[in-house]
Write a protein that holds these residues in place. Structure first.
Motif, PDB file in Angstrom:
ATOM      1  N   ASN A 181       0.858  -1.176   0.000  1.00  0.00           N
ATOM      2  CA  ASN A 181       0.000   0.000   0.000  1.00  0.00           C
ATOM      3  C   ASN A 181       0.901   1.234   0.000  1.00  0.00           C
ATOM      4  O   ASN A 181       1.382   1.655   1.054  1.00  0.00           O
ATOM      5  CB  ASN A 181      -0.910  -0.020   1.224  1.00  0.00           C
ATOM      6  N   PRO A 182       1.141   1.836  -1.169  1.00  0.00           N
ATOM      7  CA  PRO A 182       2.074   2.964  -1.253  1.00  0.00           C
ATOM      8  C   PRO A 182       1.642   4.172  -0.443  1.00  0.00           C
ATOM      9  O   PRO A 182       2.492   4.919   0.054  1.00  0.00           O
ATOM     10  CB  PRO A 182       2.107   3.306  -2.742  1.00  0.00           C
ATOM     11  N   VAL A 183       0.350   4.387  -0.272  1.00  0.00           N
ATOM     12  CA  VAL A 183      -0.110   5.539   0.495  1.00  0.00           C
ATOM     13  C   VAL A 183       0.288   5.378   1.963  1.00  0.00           C
ATOM     14  O   VAL A 183       0.803   6.309   2.588  1.00  0.00           O
ATOM     15  CB  VAL A 183      -1.629   5.731   0.343  1.00  0.00           C
ATOM     16  N   ALA A 184       0.074   4.196   2.505  1.00  0.00           N
ATOM     17  CA  ALA A 184       0.456   3.947   3.898  1.00  0.00           C
ATOM     18  C   ALA A 184       1.965   4.029   4.085  1.00  0.00           C
ATOM     19  O   ALA A 184       2.442   4.597   5.068  1.00  0.00           O
ATOM     20  CB  ALA A 184      -0.056   2.584   4.342  1.00  0.00           C
ATOM     21  N   ILE A 185       2.701   3.475   3.143  1.00  0.00           N
ATOM     22  CA  ILE A 185       4.162   3.530   3.235  1.00  0.00           C
ATOM     23  C   ILE A 185       4.641   4.976   3.164  1.00  0.00           C
ATOM     24  O   ILE A 185       5.544   5.386   3.903  1.00  0.00           O
ATOM     25  CB  ILE A 185       4.807   2.667   2.136  1.00  0.00           C
ATOM     26  N   GLY A 186       4.042   5.770   2.281  1.00  0.00           N
ATOM     27  CA  GLY A 186       4.418   7.183   2.172  1.00  0.00           C
ATOM     28  C   GLY A 186       4.172   7.948   3.461  1.00  0.00           C
ATOM     29  O   GLY A 186       5.002   8.738   3.901  1.00  0.00           O
ATOM     30  N   ILE A 187       3.038   7.699   4.087  1.00  0.00           N
ATOM     31  CA  ILE A 187       2.733   8.389   5.339  1.00  0.00           C
ATOM     32  C   ILE A 187       3.682   7.935   6.447  1.00  0.00           C
ATOM     33  O   ILE A 187       4.204   8.756   7.205  1.00  0.00           O
ATOM     34  CB  ILE A 187       1.263   8.160   5.738  1.00  0.00           C
ATOM     35  N   VAL A 188       3.912   6.630   6.525  1.00  0.00           N
ATOM     36  CA  VAL A 188       4.792   6.099   7.575  1.00  0.00           C
ATOM     37  C   VAL A 188       6.216   6.636   7.432  1.00  0.00           C
ATOM     38  O   VAL A 188       6.887   6.917   8.418  1.00  0.00           O
ATOM     39  CB  VAL A 188       4.764   4.553   7.566  1.00  0.00           C
ATOM     40  N   LEU A 189       6.688   6.778   6.210  1.00  0.00           N
ATOM     41  CA  LEU A 189       8.028   7.322   6.007  1.00  0.00           C
ATOM     42  C   LEU A 189       8.046   8.845   6.085  1.00  0.00           C
ATOM     43  O   LEU A 189       9.062   9.447   6.443  1.00  0.00           O
ATOM     44  CB  LEU A 189       8.594   6.862   4.654  1.00  0.00           C
ATOM     45  N   GLY A 190       6.943   9.478   5.754  1.00  0.00           N
ATOM     46  CA  GLY A 190       6.879  10.935   5.784  1.00  0.00           C
ATOM     47  C   GLY A 190       6.812  11.512   7.190  1.00  0.00           C
ATOM     48  O   GLY A 190       7.337  12.595   7.443  1.00  0.00           O
ATOM     49  N   LEU A 191       6.173  10.808   8.096  1.00  0.00           N
ATOM     50  CA  LEU A 191       6.045  11.328   9.462  1.00  0.00           C
ATOM     51  C   LEU A 191       7.389  11.503  10.177  1.00  0.00           C
ATOM     52  O   LEU A 191       7.658  12.576  10.715  1.00  0.00           O
ATOM     53  CB  LEU A 191       5.093  10.461  10.282  1.00  0.00           C
ATOM     54  N   PRO A 192       8.268  10.490  10.206  1.00  0.00           N
ATOM     55  CA  PRO A 192       9.564  10.711  10.865  1.00  0.00           C
ATOM     56  C   PRO A 192      10.411  11.778  10.165  1.00  0.00           C
ATOM     57  O   PRO A 192      11.099  12.560  10.821  1.00  0.00           O
ATOM     58  CB  PRO A 192      10.257   9.350  10.797  1.00  0.00           C
ATOM     59  N   ALA A 193      10.340  11.805   8.840  1.00  0.00           N
ATOM     60  CA  ALA A 193      11.083  12.843   8.113  1.00  0.00           C
ATOM     61  C   ALA A 193      10.523  14.218   8.448  1.00  0.00           C
ATOM     62  O   ALA A 193      11.281  15.182   8.632  1.00  0.00           O
ATOM     63  CB  ALA A 193      11.002  12.590   6.607  1.00  0.00           C
ATOM     64  N   GLY A 194       9.216  14.323   8.549  1.00  0.00           N
ATOM     65  CA  GLY A 194       8.595  15.590   8.927  1.00  0.00           C
ATOM     66  C   GLY A 194       8.936  16.016  10.338  1.00  0.00           C
ATOM     67  O   GLY A 194       9.126  17.205  10.608  1.00  0.00           O
ATOM     68  N   VAL A 195       9.023  15.050  11.244  1.00  0.00           N
ATOM     69  CA  VAL A 195       9.419  15.372  12.620  1.00  0.00           C
ATOM     70  C   VAL A 195      10.833  15.949  12.635  1.00  0.00           C
ATOM     71  O   VAL A 195      11.101  16.947  13.303  1.00  0.00           O
ATOM     72  CB  VAL A 195       9.321  14.125  13.523  1.00  0.00           C
ATOM     73  N   ALA A 196      11.731  15.324  11.879  1.00  0.00           N
ATOM     74  CA  ALA A 196      13.109  15.830  11.829  1.00  0.00           C
ATOM     75  C   ALA A 196      13.153  17.238  11.255  1.00  0.00           C
ATOM     76  O   ALA A 196      13.836  18.121  11.795  1.00  0.00           O
ATOM     77  CB  ALA A 196      13.976  14.889  10.996  1.00  0.00           C
ATOM     78  N   VAL A 197      12.416  17.459  10.179  1.00  0.00           N
ATOM     79  CA  VAL A 197      12.387  18.800   9.578  1.00  0.00           C
ATOM     80  C   VAL A 197      11.743  19.793  10.543  1.00  0.00           C
ATOM     81  O   VAL A 197      12.226  20.918  10.699  1.00  0.00           O
ATOM     82  CB  VAL A 197      11.625  18.768   8.237  1.00  0.00           C
ATOM     83  N   GLY A 198      10.673  19.389  11.198  1.00  0.00           N
ATOM     84  CA  GLY A 198       9.978  20.282  12.120  1.00  0.00           C
ATOM     85  C   GLY A 198      10.812  20.659  13.325  1.00  0.00           C
ATOM     86  O   GLY A 198      10.833  21.819  13.739  1.00  0.00           O
ATOM     87  N   VAL A 199      11.512  19.689  13.893  1.00  0.00           N
ATOM     88  CA  VAL A 199      12.301  19.962  15.090  1.00  0.00           C
ATOM     89  C   VAL A 199      13.542  20.784  14.764  1.00  0.00           C
ATOM     90  O   VAL A 199      13.860  21.751  15.443  1.00  0.00           O
ATOM     91  CB  VAL A 199      12.681  18.641  15.802  1.00  0.00           C
TER      92      VAL A 199
END
Length: 65
Positions: free
Chosen positions: A13-31
């Protein structure tokens, strides 16, 4: 219950994989970039969702050929 559509042979499921990988990357960018965890989660979820939908669309087009 209605039977599930088994047209797709893969369980990826590419949508789920994208979200799962996007969240940690977003946390790093956000912090580190914005000093705001919530903003990073929002950016990561949006980017992951977008990338996942694009990949899913491309895979569906390839499977239809």
């Amino acid at each position: 219950m209605a039977p599930q559509n088994s047209d797709r042979s893969s369980a990826v499921n590419p949508v789920a994989i994208g979200i799962v990988l996007g969240l940690p990357a977003g946390v790093a960018v956000g912090v580190f970039g914005f000093d705001n965890l919530a903003l990073g989660l929002l950016v990561g979820a949006a980017a992951g969702l977008t990338i996942g939908v694009v990949v899913d669309t491309l895979l569906r087009r390839r499977a239809d050929r």
